[in-house]
Design an enzyme around this catalytic site. Structure first.
Site, PDB file in Angstrom:
ATOM      1  N   LYS A 219      -8.230 -11.967   1.525  1.00 33.96           N
ATOM      2  CA  LYS A 219      -9.113 -11.167   0.663  1.00 33.96           C
ATOM      3  C   LYS A 219     -10.412 -11.885   0.336  1.00 33.96           C
ATOM      4  CE  LYS A 219      -6.164  -7.612  -0.994  1.00 33.96           C
ATOM      5  NZ  LYS A 219      -5.742  -6.705  -1.996  1.00 33.96           N
TER       6      LYS A 219
ATOM      7  N   LYS B 211      -3.161  -4.738   9.374  1.00 37.80           N
ATOM      8  CA  LYS B 211      -2.292  -3.915   8.523  1.00 37.80           C
ATOM      9  C   LYS B 211      -2.994  -2.626   8.076  1.00 37.80           C
ATOM     10  CE  LYS B 211      -1.619  -4.680   4.114  1.00 37.80           C
ATOM     11  NZ  LYS B 211      -1.164  -4.923   2.738  1.00 37.80           N
TER      12      LYS B 211
ATOM     13  N   LYS C 132      -4.893   0.587   2.041  1.00 32.68           N
ATOM     14  CA  LYS C 132      -5.635   1.627   1.301  1.00 32.68           C
ATOM     15  C   LYS C 132      -7.073   1.229   1.048  1.00 32.68           C
ATOM     16  CE  LYS C 132      -2.549   1.104  -2.359  1.00 32.68           C
ATOM     17  NZ  LYS C 132      -2.280  -0.316  -2.645  1.00 32.68           N
TER      18      LYS C 132
HETATM   19  N1  AQP Z   1       0.758  -1.314   6.101  1.00 34.19           N
HETATM   20  C1  AQP Z   1       1.882  -1.503   5.415  1.00 34.19           C
HETATM   21  N2  AQP Z   1       3.067  -1.481   6.043  1.00 34.19           N
HETATM   22  C2  AQP Z   1       4.237  -1.653   5.347  1.00 34.19           C
HETATM   23  N3  AQP Z   1       4.263  -1.845   4.011  1.00 34.19           N
HETATM   24  C3  AQP Z   1       3.098  -1.868   3.352  1.00 34.19           C
HETATM   25  N4  AQP Z   1       2.785  -2.032   2.053  1.00 34.19           N
HETATM   26  C4  AQP Z   1       1.443  -1.971   1.903  1.00 34.19           C
HETATM   27  N5  AQP Z   1       0.845  -1.756   3.076  1.00 34.19           N
HETATM   28  C5  AQP Z   1       1.853  -1.698   4.008  1.00 34.19           C
HETATM   29  C6  AQP Z   1       3.770  -2.258   1.011  1.00 34.19           C
HETATM   30  O1  AQP Z   1       3.497  -1.371  -0.058  1.00 34.19           O
HETATM   31  C7  AQP Z   1       3.851  -2.019  -1.281  1.00 34.19           C
HETATM   32  C8  AQP Z   1       2.706  -1.920  -2.236  1.00 34.19           C
HETATM   33  O2  AQP Z   1       1.601  -2.633  -1.758  1.00 34.19           O
HETATM   34  P1  AQP Z   1       0.356  -2.808  -2.731  1.00 34.19           P
HETATM   35  O3  AQP Z   1      -0.307  -1.523  -2.906  1.00 34.19           O
HETATM   36  O4  AQP Z   1       0.785  -3.432  -3.982  1.00 34.19           O
HETATM   37  O5  AQP Z   1      -0.558  -3.859  -2.054  1.00 34.19           O
HETATM   38  P2  AQP Z   1      -0.879  -4.190  -0.584  1.00 34.19           P
HETATM   39  O6  AQP Z   1       0.337  -4.696   0.105  1.00 34.19           O
HETATM   40  O7  AQP Z   1      -2.036  -5.123  -0.640  1.00 34.19           O
HETATM   41  O8  AQP Z   1      -1.263  -2.767   0.022  1.00 34.19           O
HETATM   42  P3  AQP Z   1      -2.649  -2.290   0.533  1.00 34.19           P
HETATM   43  O9  AQP Z   1      -2.525  -0.861   0.909  1.00 34.19           O
HETATM   44  O10 AQP Z   1      -3.150  -3.219   1.616  1.00 34.19           O
HETATM   45  O11 AQP Z   1      -3.548  -2.411  -0.772  1.00 34.19           O
HETATM   46  P4  AQP Z   1      -4.975  -3.025  -0.925  1.00 34.19           P
HETATM   47  O12 AQP Z   1      -5.778  -2.446   0.180  1.00 34.19           O
HETATM   48  O13 AQP Z   1      -5.439  -2.584  -2.288  1.00 34.19           O
HETATM   49  O14 AQP Z   1      -4.817  -4.518  -0.827  1.00 34.19           O
HETATM   50  C9  AQP Z   1       4.222  -3.451  -0.951  1.00 34.19           C
HETATM   51  O15 AQP Z   1       5.622  -3.552  -0.902  1.00 34.19           O
HETATM   52  C10 AQP Z   1       3.635  -3.652   0.410  1.00 34.19           C
HETATM   53  O16 AQP Z   1       4.358  -4.602   1.161  1.00 34.19           O
END
Ligand code: AQP
Length: 348
Positions: A123, A207, A210
């Site tokens: 990040k 990955k 969002k």
């Molecule tokens: N691409 C993914 N595949 C499988 N699992 C995923 N998770 C997130 N993206 C994937 C799982 O969703 C849960 C919540 O994640 P989060 O929203 O707390 O944070 P993150 O993992 O950082 O997800 P994002 O979408 O990538 O958010 P941003 O963009 O805001 O950083 C977790 O269990 C995660 O493993």
């Protein structure tokens, strides 16, 4: 088949997990986390699920959008099958135990541990990390507090959260050791299924996220059938047909991603997908995947939109969930203060 959940010695089985309302939920959040949150609830295990709005603000969030996204995520959880009567569903900032325990853990965790976190490195990659928030650096200590404020024994997560879970275990072990207690469980991550890491539709090595600037890279829980079909049609692939064996996907990340998504949506293994579709060109596999995605996600989106018509009801559910969450976390955090040596003589 998933391994049966084993409870760390002397702690009752309790599941906690969370999702950041830092944007709309994606297919990655759904398959990697939410779908499995519902499965755990339906197994009859005690389940606590949290919209971690305090994590979301570790990067800038527009306040109006944050409120909207938190309600939308709550609607998404319920639409996907979380029953607020059986699971505790709430947003993090309504239960002060999270922030209080996070401070204690900021004093237990070491700077070096945090600096090694790949999510912190990712990040802040390409930017001056001096400009990142202190909250982003300390994120894993807050996450450990989220889990351990409930003495949760198991945390269903996607693959990307494995390292943060290891850090949570290190914090629990150091706290127990520093104070000579067996107070916190050494929590187990639960990383299961064909879609523990759903990849971007534009780049199979990245990955699905969002916060990816490209909306084409992800399927959002709010996307309608046409949008889902269009995004899958445009998903990056290669010119080869699908192989019949998993080995044939080894160096084909984009193809592997679509096969894994298909498997997770259909509740079958990637090997079964290849047994059925091996030899198929993407021209025929993509429409089959789009139909499947629409049939699974469509009803969730429709229900989520219906729930979003009554935001007062969503706020009521989150409020009620936070009262139940607080009833568990408050005595645990009060005991932590006692263990650490803080005086608690206030009469309230
Ligand atoms: N691409 C993914 N595949 C499988 N699992 C995923 N998770 C997130 N993206 C994937 C799982 O969703 C849960 C919540 O994640 P989060 O929203 O707390 O944070 P993150 O993992 O950082 O997800 P994002 O979408 O990538 O958010 P941003 O963009 O805001 O950083 C977790 O269990 C995660 O493993």
């Amino acid at each position: 088949m998933a391994e049966p959940v084993q409870t760390p010695h002397a702690f009752a089985t309790r599941i906690f997990s969370g999702i950041q309302p830092s944007g709309g939920l994606t297919l990655g959040n759904y398959l990697g986390a939410l779908k499995r949150f519902v499965e755990k609830q339906d197994e009859g295990i005690e389940t606590i699920y949290c919209l971690v709005d305090m994590h979301a603000i570790t990067v800038w969030q527009d306040p109006v959008k944050l409120r909207q996204q938190t309600r939308e995520a709550a609607a998404g959880f319920i639409a996907a099958g979380i029953d607020p009567a059986r699971s505790i569903l709430f947003n993090q900032s309504q239960v002060s135990a999270h922030a209080e325990l996070a401070w204690i853990f900021n004093c237990v965790a070491r700077m070096g541990w945090m600096g090694r976190m790949t999510q912190w490195k990712d990040k802040t990659a390409g930017q001056n990390s001096e400009n990142a928030s202190l909250g982003l650096f300390a994120y894993p200590a807050l996450m450990a507090a989220d889990i351990l404020a409930y003495k949760a024994t198991h945390v269903p997560v996607g693959e990307d959260q494995k390292q943060h879970l290891e850090l949570c275990r290190d914090i629990a072990a150091k706290f127990n050791n520093d104070f000579g207690v067996n107070f916190f469980p050494i929590t187990e991550p639960v990383i299961e299924g064909a879609a523990t890491r759903v990849m971007s539709l534009r780049d199979g090595t990245k990955k699905m996220s969002k916060s990816d600037p490209s909306d084409q890279s992800r399927i959002n829980l709010t996307d309608d059938a046409d949008t889902i079909a269009k995004k899958i049609r445009k998903a990056k692939t290669d010119p080869e047909p699908l192989p019949s064996e998993l080995d044939g996907l080894k160096d084909r990340p984009d193809a592997r991603n679509l096969v894994n998504i298909y498997a997770a949506l259909a509740n079958i293994t990637p090997a079964q997908v290849l047994a059925d579709h091996g030899g198929a060109q993407f021209g025929s596999f993509k429409p089959a995947l789009a139909d499947l995605a629409v049939s699974v996600m469509g009803p969730i989106t429709t229900e989520m939109n219906r729930l979003m018509q009554d935001t007062a009801e969503i706020d009521r559910i989150l409020g009620e969930g936070s009262v139940r969450a607080n009833a568990i976390a408050r005595p645990i955090v009060d005991e932590v203060y006692d263990i650490v040596g803080m005086i608690r003589s206030r009469m309230l």
